[in-house]
Design a protein around this motif. Structure first.
Motif, mmCIF file in Angstrom:
data_model
loop_
_atom_site.group_PDB
_atom_site.id
_atom_site.type_symbol
_atom_site.label_atom_id
_atom_site.label_comp_id
_atom_site.label_asym_id
_atom_site.label_seq_id
_atom_site.Cartn_x
_atom_site.Cartn_y
_atom_site.Cartn_z
ATOM 1 N N TYR A 151 0.838 -1.198 0.000
ATOM 2 C CA TYR A 151 0.000 0.000 0.000
ATOM 3 C C TYR A 151 0.870 1.242 0.000
ATOM 4 N N ASP A 173 -3.812 0.829 -2.811
ATOM 5 C CA ASP A 173 -3.067 -0.401 -3.053
ATOM 6 C C ASP A 173 -2.144 -0.223 -4.257
ATOM 7 N N THR A 174 -1.387 -1.256 -4.612
ATOM 8 C CA THR A 174 -0.387 -1.136 -5.678
ATOM 9 C C THR A 174 -1.009 -0.967 -7.057
ATOM 10 N N GLN A 175 -2.294 -1.294 -7.225
ATOM 11 C CA GLN A 175 -2.984 -1.073 -8.504
ATOM 12 C C GLN A 175 -3.587 0.319 -8.606
ATOM 13 N N GLY A 176 -3.477 1.119 -7.549
ATOM 14 C CA GLY A 176 -4.006 2.482 -7.559
ATOM 15 C C GLY A 176 -5.415 2.609 -7.018
ATOM 16 N N THR A 177 -5.984 1.535 -6.489
ATOM 17 C CA THR A 177 -7.333 1.566 -5.931
ATOM 18 C C THR A 177 -7.288 2.133 -4.515
#
Length: 167
Positions: free
Chosen positions: A27, A44-48
Motif C-alpha cells: 500500500y 493499493d499497488t494497482q491504484g485503488t
C-alpha cells in the motif's frame, strides 16, 4: 505478520509505503497538502483507494475519520488529558472500541480490544527515512490495524509540531 511503514521524508507530496517484512510493497499513503483538513489516501499497488483518512479540523480532541467508499468505518481520537503515556481510542462502525496505548518517548504502542493485543507498533529511525514496524496479530483486521498505525504516527507528528509552535 510484520509490516513496515516507510515515510519518504524529502518527498514534496509526502507519501509512505507499507511493505511486508520481505520488502514487498502493498500500500501507499498519499497525503493531500494545502487543504483545511489533512487528507490521506490509503492506496493499493494497482491504484485503488482502499481507505481515506481525514483529520477533522477545529476539534477538542485530535480526531481522524477513516472512510471506506465514502462511509465512516472508524473514528480515531487522542484523549485530551492523560497523566502517563499517550492513549488513543478508536470507535468502529460495528460498535467495537479499540484502545491504543503507549509512550511517545519509547515509540512503542499496542492496539488492544478487550484486553487482547491486536497489533504492536514500534518506531525506529534510519538515517534517510523514518520507518516503523507494525506487528499484526489479528490478520482479520490487518488493513485497519495498519491504517491505525499510520494515524498514530501522523497524530504524534502533528502534536509534536503544535508543541514546538506553542513554545
Amino acid at each position: 505478520m510484520r509490516y513496515l511503514i516507510r515515510d519518504r521524508m524529502f518527498a514534496f507530496h509526502e507519501e509512505a509505503w507499507i511493505e511486508t517484512e520481505h520488502r514487498e510493497k502493498l500500500y501507499r499513503v498519499n497525503k493531500k497538502l494545502f487543504r483545511l483538513r489533512s487528507t490521506f489516501h490509503f492506496v493499493d499497488t494497482q491504484g485503488t483507494v482502499v481507505a481515506t483518512i481525514v483529520r477533522k479540523a477545529l476539534t477538542w480532541h485530535h480526531t481522524i475519520l477513516i472512510k471506506h467508499e465514502g462511509e465512516v468505518v472508524a473514528k480515531f481520537s487522542k484523549r485530551f488529558f492523560k497523566l502517563f503515556g499517550d492513549r488513543f481510542k478508536v470507535r468502529l462502525r460495528d460498535g467495537r472500541q479499540l484502545k491504543i496505548v503507549g509512550n511517545l518517548w519509547d515509540r512503542e504502542f499496542d492496539i488492544r480490544h478487550e484486553g487482547n493485543t491486536l497489533a504492536h507498533i514500534s518506531r525506529r529511525w534510519f538515517s534517510i527515512r523514518d520507518a516503523y514496524a507494525v506487528d499484526v496479530l489479528s490478520q482479520q483486521d490487518a488493513v485497519l490495524l495498519i491504517i491505525l498505525a499510520v494515524c498514530v504516527d501522523h497524530t504524534m507528528q502533528d502534536l509534536k509540531g503544535e508543541k514546538l509552535t506553542n513554545l
